[in-house]
Design a protein around this motif. Structure first.
Motif, short mmCIF file in Angstrom:
data_model
loop_
_atom_site.label_atom_id
_atom_site.label_comp_id
_atom_site.label_asym_id
_atom_site.label_seq_id
_atom_site.Cartn_x
_atom_site.Cartn_y
_atom_site.Cartn_z
N HIS A 1 58.76 70.89 -9.18
CA HIS A 1 59.16 70.58 -7.70
C HIS A 1 58.08 70.84 -6.74
CE1 HIS A 1 61.96 70.41 -4.62
NE2 HIS A 1 61.61 71.41 -4.21
N THR A 2 56.92 71.71 -7.41
CA THR A 2 55.92 71.80 -6.36
C THR A 2 54.91 70.68 -6.28
OG1 THR A 2 55.78 73.94 -7.36
CG2 THR A 2 53.72 73.33 -6.27
N TYR A 3 55.06 69.93 -7.24
CA TYR A 3 54.38 68.60 -7.39
C TYR A 3 54.90 67.34 -7.31
CZ TYR A 3 50.87 72.06 -9.73
OH TYR A 3 50.27 72.99 -9.72
N SER A 4 56.26 67.37 -7.11
CA SER A 4 57.28 66.50 -7.05
C SER A 4 57.10 65.56 -8.29
CB SER A 4 57.10 65.50 -5.72
OG SER A 4 57.31 66.08 -4.79
N ILE A 5 56.98 66.07 -9.46
CA ILE A 5 56.74 65.58 -10.79
C ILE A 5 58.10 65.55 -11.46
CG2 ILE A 5 55.75 67.47 -11.97
CD1 ILE A 5 53.64 65.48 -13.40
N GLN A 6 58.44 64.50 -12.12
CA GLN A 6 59.64 64.43 -12.87
C GLN A 6 59.54 64.49 -14.27
OE1 GLN A 6 62.19 61.30 -10.44
NE2 GLN A 6 60.31 61.04 -10.29
N LEU A 7 60.43 65.25 -14.82
CA LEU A 7 60.47 65.29 -16.51
C LEU A 7 61.23 64.09 -16.92
CD1 LEU A 7 60.07 66.98 -19.18
CD2 LEU A 7 62.27 68.08 -18.63
N ILE B 1 45.85 69.57 -6.38
CA ILE B 1 46.15 68.17 -5.79
C ILE B 1 45.64 67.71 -4.63
CG2 ILE B 1 48.25 66.37 -5.52
CD1 ILE B 1 47.39 66.73 -8.76
N LYS B 2 46.03 68.50 -3.56
CA LYS B 2 45.67 68.10 -2.40
C LYS B 2 44.41 68.04 -1.78
CE LYS B 2 50.23 69.58 -0.50
NZ LYS B 2 50.95 70.93 0.05
N GLU B 3 43.85 69.06 -2.42
CA GLU B 3 41.95 69.25 -2.20
C GLU B 3 41.47 67.79 -2.91
OE1 GLU B 3 43.96 71.45 -3.04
OE2 GLU B 3 43.34 73.55 -2.40
N ALA B 4 41.97 67.31 -4.12
CA ALA B 4 41.67 66.06 -4.77
C ALA B 4 41.66 65.04 -4.22
CB ALA B 4 42.12 66.15 -6.20
N GLN B 5 42.99 64.92 -3.31
CA GLN B 5 43.12 63.79 -2.71
C GLN B 5 42.41 63.64 -1.19
OE1 GLN B 5 47.36 63.84 -2.56
NE2 GLN B 5 47.45 62.98 -4.68
N PHE B 6 41.85 64.82 -0.71
CA PHE B 6 41.05 64.76 0.25
C PHE B 6 39.68 64.34 0.09
CE2 PHE B 6 37.69 67.54 2.24
CZ PHE B 6 37.75 67.05 3.62
N ILE B 7 39.07 64.82 -1.24
CA ILE B 7 37.75 64.44 -1.62
C ILE B 7 37.51 63.16 -2.13
CG2 ILE B 7 37.09 67.02 -2.03
CD1 ILE B 7 37.05 66.64 -5.11
N ALA C 1 44.62 66.23 -10.92
CA ALA C 1 43.88 66.41 -9.74
C ALA C 1 42.55 66.27 -9.94
CB ALA C 1 43.80 68.03 -9.51
N ALA C 2 41.67 66.52 -11.26
CA ALA C 2 40.40 66.08 -11.52
C ALA C 2 40.09 64.60 -11.60
CB ALA C 2 40.17 66.74 -12.96
N MET C 3 41.25 63.77 -11.60
CA MET C 3 40.74 62.44 -11.32
C MET C 3 41.02 61.85 -9.94
SD MET C 3 40.27 61.92 -14.34
CE MET C 3 39.88 60.19 -14.78
N SER C 4 41.69 62.63 -9.16
CA SER C 4 42.54 62.60 -7.69
C SER C 4 43.64 61.75 -7.68
CB SER C 4 41.29 62.19 -6.62
OG SER C 4 41.02 60.87 -7.04
N ALA C 5 44.33 61.80 -8.87
CA ALA C 5 45.56 61.02 -9.07
C ALA C 5 46.79 61.73 -8.48
CB ALA C 5 45.78 60.66 -10.67
N SER C 6 47.65 60.96 -8.25
CA SER C 6 49.04 61.53 -7.67
C SER C 6 50.05 61.83 -9.00
CB SER C 6 49.75 60.88 -6.77
OG SER C 6 48.85 60.32 -5.55
N PRO C 7 50.61 63.06 -8.96
CA PRO C 7 51.28 63.14 -10.23
C PRO C 7 52.71 62.37 -10.07
CG PRO C 7 50.72 65.36 -9.22
CD PRO C 7 50.36 64.34 -8.17
N LEU C 8 53.34 62.04 -10.94
CA LEU C 8 54.58 61.26 -10.97
C LEU C 8 55.49 61.71 -11.94
CD1 LEU C 8 53.94 57.50 -10.33
CD2 LEU C 8 54.85 59.28 -8.71
N TRP C 9 55.31 61.74 -13.33
CA TRP C 9 56.00 61.90 -14.37
C TRP C 9 55.25 62.84 -15.36
CZ3 TRP C 9 54.89 56.41 -14.10
CH2 TRP C 9 55.53 55.89 -13.29
N PHE C 10 56.44 63.64 -16.29
CA PHE C 10 55.83 64.42 -17.21
C PHE C 10 56.88 64.24 -18.53
CE2 PHE C 10 57.63 68.82 -17.40
CZ PHE C 10 58.29 68.84 -16.32
#
Lengths: 319, 319
Positions: free
Chosen positions: B109-115, B193-199, B74-83
């Motif tokens: 699931h909250t972030y649609s990020i996949q293990l 994440i959403k706030e970061a994408q907005f800014i 979020a701090a980079m305004s990146a979209s989460p994909l994988w962890f």
């Protein structure tokens, strides 16, 4: 020393390649992948008294963790690009950190892999490394690609690292050059990146031998829905290993010892001689040790007895 | 239970998006990035009694570690994909693992990020997560982009998480809904994440508040070669926090407590009202707390006294 100054002093690279848009120093590293490539990632934790003995030299500690992690990239025939380091330390001892990071960067240099991020925390010593590599789209070597009748090959020699660990722990006496060779094979397991790139277009499946040949070849068998017949007399054993232990112990370590970080891979049987001969011209040592066979109840058969190998453990068990 | 069956049972996702060419089950995960994007990665370790108290609920443990790690995206305004997850456990207790992994996957699931990968080892409890996100080329929000005179904004409320940790540790009594709210703010710090994408297209710099506002804003100041003047009466404090502690304690936690995982970011001063108002329409709460000023000896000045804030620590010190 707080976390920020520690990272600045010991872990910040001051020069990055163009593919590192942002290295250490922000909330994330920002990385640029080559076009038409896939990203390969693997994460690995090493703990004192579990993955390495307490008396292990500090300058080889981070280096070894990196070699082991990069070996997972080799197993996919990926090219190393970047790594991150999560380091948990009992305390921030400057001498320790200087030695650790110097060894780590030396190893990183070997693979032209760059440290782009990390985290340091205070607690019992643990080294977690995630490696990132690239591979051309759909060119990665998987465990699942072996076909029935493929030749099974390994790079280098097996069993050396288990012997080396025993030497380091003073459980095995080895002499002179043999001692040096065997301990090096445990301490500095160069990942077989070049070998992997050579076999990329030739092999049908690949894995690195980290847990022991039977365990790791077992993963290829499981993923490819096959079994394997191994000719144990063909398993490559180094002169130093054979000079230090009897044949039976050497073979046991080769089959179950782990930590060798050699490649185990399959090629169509009609091509294996060409792979061995062409590889030899580039300085690579490949040995055929058996063939894949139709799936049976037991994964891996000893060709001499026609039965599965009998060992207490097939390989390293983490729990 | 060995490592392989443990991963199969508790951590293997059985369905992946198309961008996961290979998930858990080979030597590396193989991942496909969107075109014209950059990869953002961050690695984070959480240790018992250091990052979370021993009595912390197991089902929130992995989840919280993931929220915290995603906050760096979020701090980079990146979209989460994988962890990836490197988990060190004293033992492989099935109930513990079931609860841990269920909470982890809920958060994922909250972030649609996949293990997509991991490692399990046996030792003192440690949770290391590496997150991977994407951002359009050259769109990432860095710490270094702030300009002199920019407005400094934060999302949400600060200080809640420090209060919540004290409630969990029975060092602070909070009642009813306030207790629930404050403990949730420590236990489940949703990444912005959403706030970061907005800014993303509006802000000049950004960081997440993990170590404490003064420490984290200090990083923006250092990277942007600026200082900051903060109006402490403008710092957003929640009703629950103010109902549970006095104003001075609330402000201390807001400035130095850390763990809030809100965003602290800068925008050109003439745009800050629009950012606040447009954000409010989307349900985001942004507050202006000060402005950047030319670089001074001390990073962050209290506008009331004209002096630096006086606290023992500016934020969490890992060593």
């Amino acid at each position: 020393m707080n976390e920020f100054s520690l990272i600045q002093k010991y872990f910040k690279q001051h020069k990055y390649s163009k593919n590192v848009v942002m290295g250490i120093g922000d909330d994330c590293a920002i990385l640029e992948l080559p076009k038409q490539s896939h990203l390969c990632v693997s994460i690995d934790t090493q703990l004192v008294n579990r993955h390495f003995p307490e008396q292990f030299p500090v300058n080889l500690l981070g280096a070894r963790a990196l070699h082991c992690a990069v070996s997972d990239l080799a197993a996919m025939s990926a090219s190393p690009l970047w790594f991150t380091l999560a380091l948990t330390l009992p305390n921030a001892n400057p001498d320790w950190l200087a030695s650790f990071s110097e060894g780590l960067f030396d190893a990183a240099h070997t693979y032209s892999i760059q440290l782009v991020g990390g985290d340091t925390t205070s607690g019992p010593l643990a080294i977690t490394i995630q490696v990132h590599g690239v591979v051309d789209e759909n060119k990665a070597l998987l465990r699942s690609g072996a076909h029935e009748g493929d030749a099974i090959l390994v790079s280098g020699y097996l069993g050396d690292a288990a012997a080396g660990l025993n030497v380091i722990q003073n459980k095995l006496i080895a002499k002179g050059a043999n001692k040096q060779y065997l301990t090096n094979r445990f301490s500095t397991p160069y990942a077989r990146i070049k070998e992997a790139q050579f076999i990329q277009s030739r092999a049908t499946s690949c894995i690195d031998v980290s847990d022991g040949l039977l365990a790791d070849l077992g993963h290829i068998c499981d993923a490819s829905e096959l079994s394997a017949r191994i000719v144990s007399s063909e398993i490559p054993l180094s002169e130093s290993l054979l000079a230090s232990v009897d044949q039976a112990q050497a073979l046991t370590w080769a089959l179950t010892g782990g930590d060798d970080y050699e490649l185990c891979f399959t090629v169509p049987n009609e091509h294996y001689k060409a792979v061995i001969n062409q590889g030899a011209l580039l300085g690579f040592r490949f040995t055929k040790i058996g063939n894949t066979i139709p799936k049976m109840n037991k994964d891996i058969i000893d060709s001499e007895t026609g039965q599965p190998f009998h060992f207490l453990n097939r390989g390293y068990q983490h729990f």
